[in-house]
Write a protein that holds these residues in place. Structure first.
Motif, PDB file in Angstrom:
ATOM      1  N   GLN A  63       0.851  -1.200   0.000  1.00 16.82           N
ATOM      2  CA  GLN A  63       0.000   0.000   0.000  1.00 16.82           C
ATOM      3  C   GLN A  63       0.883   1.244   0.000  1.00 16.82           C
ATOM      4  O   GLN A  63       1.820   1.332   0.791  1.00 16.82           O
ATOM      5  N   GLU A  65      -1.925   7.582   1.269  1.00 10.83           N
ATOM      6  CA  GLU A  65      -2.480   8.775   0.628  1.00 10.83           C
ATOM      7  C   GLU A  65      -1.364   9.537  -0.071  1.00 10.83           C
ATOM      8  O   GLU A  65      -0.330   9.800   0.522  1.00 10.83           O
ATOM      9  N   ARG A  66      -1.576   9.882  -1.337  1.00 10.57           N
ATOM     10  CA  ARG A  66      -0.568  10.577  -2.131  1.00 10.57           C
ATOM     11  C   ARG A  66       0.748   9.825  -2.200  1.00 10.57           C
ATOM     12  O   ARG A  66       1.783  10.413  -2.482  1.00 10.57           O
ATOM     13  N   HIS A 102       3.503   6.641   1.995  1.00 11.10           N
ATOM     14  CA  HIS A 102       4.243   5.586   2.672  1.00 11.10           C
ATOM     15  C   HIS A 102       5.491   5.161   1.917  1.00 11.10           C
ATOM     16  O   HIS A 102       6.144   4.196   2.277  1.00 11.10           O
ATOM     17  N   LEU A 103       5.795   5.876   0.838  1.00 13.59           N
ATOM     18  CA  LEU A 103       7.015   5.578   0.088  1.00 13.59           C
ATOM     19  C   LEU A 103       7.957   6.773   0.197  1.00 13.59           C
ATOM     20  O   LEU A 103       7.529   7.885   0.471  1.00 13.59           O
ATOM     21  N   SER A 104       9.225   6.544  -0.048  1.00 18.92           N
ATOM     22  CA  SER A 104      10.140   7.683  -0.096  1.00 18.92           C
ATOM     23  C   SER A 104       9.889   8.442  -1.401  1.00 18.92           C
ATOM     24  O   SER A 104       9.314   7.890  -2.344  1.00 18.92           O
ATOM     25  N   ARG A 133       8.443   7.116  -4.986  1.00 22.16           N
ATOM     26  CA  ARG A 133       7.222   7.636  -5.608  1.00 22.16           C
ATOM     27  C   ARG A 133       7.501   8.009  -7.059  1.00 22.16           C
ATOM     28  O   ARG A 133       6.705   7.736  -7.953  1.00 22.16           O
TER      29      ARG A 133
END
Ligand SMILES: Nc1ncnc2c1ncn2[C@@H]1O[C@H](COP(=O)(O)OP(=O)(O)O)[C@@H](O)[C@H]1O
Ligand SMILES: Nc1ncnc2c1ncn2[C@@H]1O[C@H](COP(=O)(O)OP(=O)(O)O)[C@@H](O)[C@H]1O
Ligand SMILES: [Mg+2]
Ligand SMILES: [Mg+2]
Lengths: 610, 546
Positions: free
Chosen positions: A500, A503-504, A507-509, A513
């Motif tokens: 997952q 939002e936007r 949760h990723l760097s 992204r």
């Protein structure tokens, strides 16, 4: 927030005088498809009302036939009848309430979908200038207010009106003089309601506006909460929020005050009417002009007469608030869609110079460049509809099929703007943009979108998994994920592509992204790939590998990239150097270095150690 | 009153008595109206005030919740509690309570008067009450269930909507309009379904209550008629009794509505309390905060490990140890996802940090007040966020009052002044949501200016110049270096040119610091750092040869 911000955004205030009929007519057009249900509801209403109206009459019979003459005979039958009438009334009430609420829900469903559909087709500049919270308010609480009108208002108003007319008829039939006495207060009530209406409407409108402002503030400060925390401004944010909250509360209190006069006022009139009736009626009973039962029935009816009046005046308020909302709803529905969503008139507004060209539909001549800007001028539209400062001033360049072009230049030079225009997010002021010889304004939207695949500078991801995000672009998931380097990090995670992203994509760097949105662009099969600093936050090793892999799938495709890192720029066929909205230099890396211009300076700076 | 009037009709001095009763009635109506006005106003206005207060308290609580809360809670959800739920509480406290009070008063008064007329008859009319109570309870439960589902689907709809609006460019670029419409319509339809079941129960309840009330009236008619015929009740009494009973029909019918409001308000309050129950992040500092240790390093990190909650991706940072001297400029490099941004947000205590891992001038930060640490550290995050306000207000965001002089200085240091001055309103120009009307590099420089203006002693730049061209980047670095007196800087970047200027470089790999040293040292060591940047070096050498 300073006051200046208020003027920047599209104004929310809507001025409407004498628009009510138009608004209502439009609302009715949404009701039209539900004719059948409405008929059911009205039928149930009429029958239910008839049953309900029978009640007092039966009581009258009980009094006149049983109680006055003191006979028990027939009492049970009449009461049974009374109960049957009541049961009928309630059965029909159920039917009516239920159908009406379904009608309301369906109409709302339709309006919401329409609004959303319209929203998708509005120009990007609308969103530049309308805070998210404000748009959301229109699709949520404004729509709910409208629903309230339909569910509890429209049909039941018709119902109340029916009851009113029905009772008036019964009253006139029973005793005309007493009936007129009962009606005497009506003009006063109408006057009173009209007097307050203006204020209530205005207060309603203001309240909705303030609510939208409040929501916009909330929305923004919740999405920027990390900044608020980083700068320890929680206190300030709450204070600013307070100001908006107070405004909203003040407005709603004002409205409450009006209502506090309104409802008791209407009720007072009703009581006065009953008192009048009793006075007149009492005298006439004493004089023997009417029977006792008639007076009692009259009193019952009069009370039933004023309850729909209260009801109608109550609904009148819901109507006011719903009209305030529907103004705002229709404002969204009436905002002009972006030109690319409009049907092109056949053979219509072809730009000059296109007429002599051969029909471009079947196989374009190879001589046509894949991307061509011809003397493009552009300024971002401002809130008042005028253009601001020119951001692009006479930009011209061409890129042939299969070539890679790089746009370089200082920040704010207009690089992103060029890409925005290529995707037709905005309309240019002057000049022409051509893809494979066709003006972008003439390429149907779907075709344009299929042709061009864009990676935005600001990598936006939908909440959901990595896979869902990549697949939003196209079908070639595996290749895209591999080439864009997404698998470099996702492979080591247990959840892999099913991770997952939040939002936007929070949760990723940021680099991750960017890689995911890169993969999204690659998952389709575009003729033109447009990258706006697509790997600016990615480390050099990953970037290098992505570029290596990209080289293979790019062959034959045209690409236009914006980049600051030289490693990206070096591999391109043509470098376009932008400076303050103008193309200053075009050429290959070698040519530009040799000419010792802006590019030379940019380049030598990047690695100059001190 | 009605009874007096009616009884008067049959009395000898009929007219007079009628007139007297009627004038009393008018007087009472006026008084009643006055009471209603003040009562209504008093209750509703108070409820509005409570609503305002509740919303304020909720926001001021929520905004102090840890960042991890916002990571796991969609903005749409927070929004809906701050708006819809707070409004539901107002509906309960205002119109709901008013109706309830009205109902209760009407019941008590009417029952009293009815009892005065005839106790027997009153008891008969109350025969259906237990059934009504039972039905209401069952209805309340059903409504609660349905309503909760409706509320959930509303939140889902709002989230879809919000996401669509914020990502509208992407939607357009990829032609996702139809897909999005489908998603939204599905969400709306879900909401519709739940709403329909809510209204189904609600309509059924209304019908049932009406029917029960009808049963009550029928009983009264039967019994009352019999009593009158037997001469145990006057006709006026009978009529008045019926009138009182009729007065109760509206409050009884309104029962359903009140139950809805109570259920709705109750579950809204529950949802609000759920948020209010989460502890905020500003923990109380100990009574005697630790004192600065004179020769301790400015910032020290000891064996810091961290994992994002609710994710099974392992630790983002593993045993990080390093220190910064005052005034030092240190670079932080590493591959994408190696934990650079995570480290920056931990230095700002945006996520909970175990005690004894981060020290500011020798003091354990977990023992210091949060605002002191965040005041001392200025972060420029990788993802520039600006508010839809003037540039000035954004730059001075860290201050209580905007100071144009300071702002100008900071903007000029961030090399943004020339462009700002070209704008028609200069520093007072309003930028769109998230700074939409600025270019990427302009946004980044605005956030740098914001951090410079806040004036923390430790400046953290998280890849803050990625969208800025290298010429401007170098200028900004020169500016920051020129005033280095006292200010310690930790920055991450992917451009080598800036790394060669700093005092030291830390190299992160998968959450660990694997190398540390100056640019030249690291480069000659031919380790991780060399692997990262050799490529850029080679291109440069290649070009030098041209
Ligand atoms: N949506 C917008 N509304 C108004 N002005 C804009 C908008 N987007 C960019 N600008 C302005 O246009 C100029 C060029 O921006 P842009 O093309 O994004 O620059 P860059 O070359 O850094 O990509 C900048 O001065 C910027 O402030
Ligand atoms: N909010 C978050 N929730 C969960 N995982 C995260 C979050 N932010 C980052 N991560 C993960 O933690 C790791 C380190 O991320 P980050 O510190 O942002 O890396 P970078 O070095 O690129 O700045 C990455 O694998 C990333 O996916
Ligand atoms: Mg840009
Ligand atoms: Mg990062």
């Amino acid at each position: 927030m300073s006051n200046g911000a208020e003027f920047y955004f599209y104004e929310d205030r809507v001025e409407t005088r004498g628009m009510d009929m138009r608004l209502l007519r439009r609302l009715f057009s949404y009701l039209a498809p539900h004719k059948g249900l409405i008929a059911v509801a009205l039928g149930a209403l009429v029958l239910g009302t008839a049953c309900q109206l029978a009640g007092p009459y039966i009581i009258k019979l009980v009094i006149d036939r049983n109680i006055m003459p003191r006979v028990m005979e027939g009492l049970g039958r009449r009461i049974g009848l009374f109960f049957a009438a009541q049961a009928g009334a309630m059965g029909f009430l159920y039917l009516q309430m239920f159908t009406v609420s379904i009608i309301g829900q369906r109409v709302i469903l339709k309006i919401r979908a329409d609004m959303f559909g319209r929203l998708q087709r509005l120009p990007v500049s609308f969103f530049d200038r309308t805070p998210t919270g404000r748009v959301m308010t229109r699709l949520t609480s404004d729509v709910e207010a409208l629903q309230e009108l339909i569910s509890s208002g429209l049909v039941s108003t018709v119902g109340s009106a029916t009851v009113l007319v029905g009772i008036a008829a019964v009253l006139l039939w029973m005793d005309a003089r007493l009936a007129l006495v009962t009606f005497a207060v009506l003009p006063a009530i109408v006057l009173f309601v009209e007097l307050l209406k203006k204020f209530i409407r205005e207060a309603n409108r203001e309240m909705r506006r303030k609510l939208a402002r409040l929501n916009a503030f909330l929305q923004e400060h919740l999405s920027g909460v990390a900044v608020v925390k980083a700068f320890v401004q929680e206190g300030k944010s709450v204070r600013e929020f307070d100001a908006r909250n107070d405004e909203y509360a003040a407005e709603s209190i004002r409205l409450t005050n009006f209502y506090s006069v309104y409802f008791p006022g209407v009720e007072l009139f009703a009581s006065v009417a009953i008192a009048l009736l009793l006075w007149q009626g009492g005298f006439r009973v004493i004089a023997g002009a009417v029977t006792f039962g008639t007076l009692v029935a009259f009193l019952e009816y009069a009370q039933k007469f004023f309850s729909p009046i209260k009801d109608i005046s109550d609904k009148y308020n819901i109507l006011q608030s719903a009209l305030a909302s529907s103004e705002r709803i229709f404002q969204v529905l009436d905002t002009e869609v972006s030109p690319e969503y409009r049907q092109l008139p056949p053979g219509g507004k072809a730009p000059p110079g296109r007429a002599e060209e051969p029909g471009g539909e079947s196989g374009t001549p190879p001589a046509q460049p894949a991307i061509e800007f011809r003397d493009v001028w552009f300024s971002y539209p401002k809130g008042d509809g005028t253009g601001g400062e020119m951001v692009l001033r006479g930009v011209s360049f061409a890129l042939h099929e299969g070539e890679t072009g790089a746009i370089v230049g200082a920040t704010g030079a207009g690089k992103t703007t060029i890409l925005n225009l290529l995707c037709r997010f905005y309309e240019i002021s002057r000049g022409e943009i051509r893809l494979f010889g066709r003006d972008v304004r003439e390429i149907p939207r779907e075709e344009l979108r299929r042709m061009v695949s864009l990676v935005l500078q600001d990598p936006f991801l939908f909440s959901g998994t990595i896979r869902e995000n990549v697949e939003a672009g196209g079908d070639e998931l595996d290749r895209a994920v591999e080439v864009a380097g997404v698998s470099r990090f996702s492979a080591s995670w247990e959840t892999g592509l099913a991770t997952q992203v939040g939002e936007r994509g929070g949760h990723l760097s940021v680099g991750q992204r960017q890689l995911v949105s890169f993969a999204r662009a690659l998952s389709r099969d575009p003729k033109i790939l447009v990258l706006d600093e697509a790997t600016s936050s990615v480390d050099p090793v990953t970037e290098h590998e992505v570029q290596g892999a990209l080289g293979k799938i790019l062959s034959g495709r045209t690409s236009l990239v914006v980049a600051h890192r030289l490693s990206t720029i070096l591999s391109s066929d043509r470098i376009i150097v932008m400076h303050r909205g103008k193309v200053r230099e075009i050429g290959t890396h070698k040519e530009l270095l040799a000419s010792r211009g802006i590019y030379h300076r940019l380049f030598s700076l990047q690695f100059a150690p001190r | 009153m009605i009874r007096d009037a009616i009884d008067g009709i049959s009395a000898p001095d009929g007219r007079e008595q009628v007139v007297r009763a009627v004038s009393w009635m008018v007087l009472f109506a006026v008084l009643h109206g006055g009471f209603r006005y003040f009562g209504r106003r008093g209750m509703l206005v108070t409820a509005r005030r409570v609503e305002m207060r509740l919303r304020r308290d909720l926001l001021s609580h929520v905004i102090r919740l840890p960042l991890s809360f916002f990571g796991r809670t969609p903005t749409g959800d927070v929004m809906s509690r701050l708006t819809n739920d707070v409004s539901a509480v107002w509906l309960l406290l205002g119109p709901g309570a008013l109706t309830l009070a009205g109902t209760a008063i009407s019941y008590v008064l009417a029952l009293l008067f009815m009892a005065r007329i005839n106790v027997m008859l009153t008891l008969v009319s109350l025969a259906v009450a237990p059934v009504i109570v039972f039905t209401s309870r069952e209805y309340g439960k059903a409504f609660h269930r349905n309503h909760r589902k409706a509320q959930e689907s509303l939140a889902a709809m709002n989230t879809t909507l919000q996401e669509n609006i914020t990502g509208i460019r992407l939607v357009k670029a990829y032609g996702l309009e139809e897909r999005e419409e489908g998603r939204f319509r599905a969400a709306c339809r879900d909401y519709y379904r739940h709403n329909v079941s809510v209204s189904k129960t609600s309509a059924a309840f209304h019908g049932a209550i009406g029917l029960l009330a009808g049963v009550g009236v029928a009983f009264v008619l039967l019994m009352g008629g019999w009593l009158v015929i037997r001469g145990r009740l006057t006709l006026g009494g009978f009529v008045a009794f019926n009138a009182y009973l009729a007065m109760l029909s509206f409050p009884t019918m309104a029962l359903g509505w009140v139950i809805n409001l109570v259920q709705r308000g109750g579950s809204a309050m529950g949802r609000i309390n759920e948020f209010l129950g989460i502890p905020t992040e500003s923990w109380e500092p100990v009574l005697s905060p630790p004192r600065k240790v004179p020769d301790a390093p400015f910032l020290e990190v000891r064996d810091l490990s961290f994992a994002y909650e609710g994710q099974d991706r392992g630790e983002a940072l593993k045993g990080i140890t390093f220190s910064l001297r005052k005034g030092e400029i240190v670079g932080l490099v590493g591959q994408t996802g190696s934990g650079k941004s995570t480290l920056f947000s931990l230095l700002l205590l945006l996520y909970p940090v175990p005690p004894g891992t981060i020290f500011l001038e020798g003091r354990d930060v977990s023992l210091l007040p949060l605002d002191e640490i965040r005041g001392a550290v200025s972060l420029v995050s990788q993802d520039p966020f600006l508010f839809s306000d003037t540039i000035l207000a954004n730059i001075c965001f860290g201050k209580d009052v905007p100071d144009e002089q300071d702002a100008r200085r900071a903007v000029s240091m961030a090399r943004f002044l020339a462009e700002v001055e070209e704008l028609p309103d200069g520093l007072h120009t309003v930028i769109g949501e998230r700074g939409i009307s600025l270019s990427g590099g302009q946004k980044q420089r605005a956030t740098i200016a914001r951090a410079l203006c806040a004036g923390g002693e430790l400046l953290l730049l998280d890849d803050a110049l990625s969208a800025v061209d290298s010429e401007t980047e170098q200028e900004i670095f020169r500016e920051i270096l020129s005033v280095r007196g006292g200010r310690t800087v930790l920055f991450s970047t992917h451009r080598m040119a800036s790394l060669s200027r700093c005092d030291r470089v830390l190299v992160l790999e998968e959450g660990r610091i694997v190398e540390e040293g100056t640019h030249d040292e690291l480069f000659s060591r031919r380790g991780a750092y060399y692997d990262l940047y050799s490529r850029q070096m080679i291109t440069r050498e290649l070009e030098a040869a041209l």
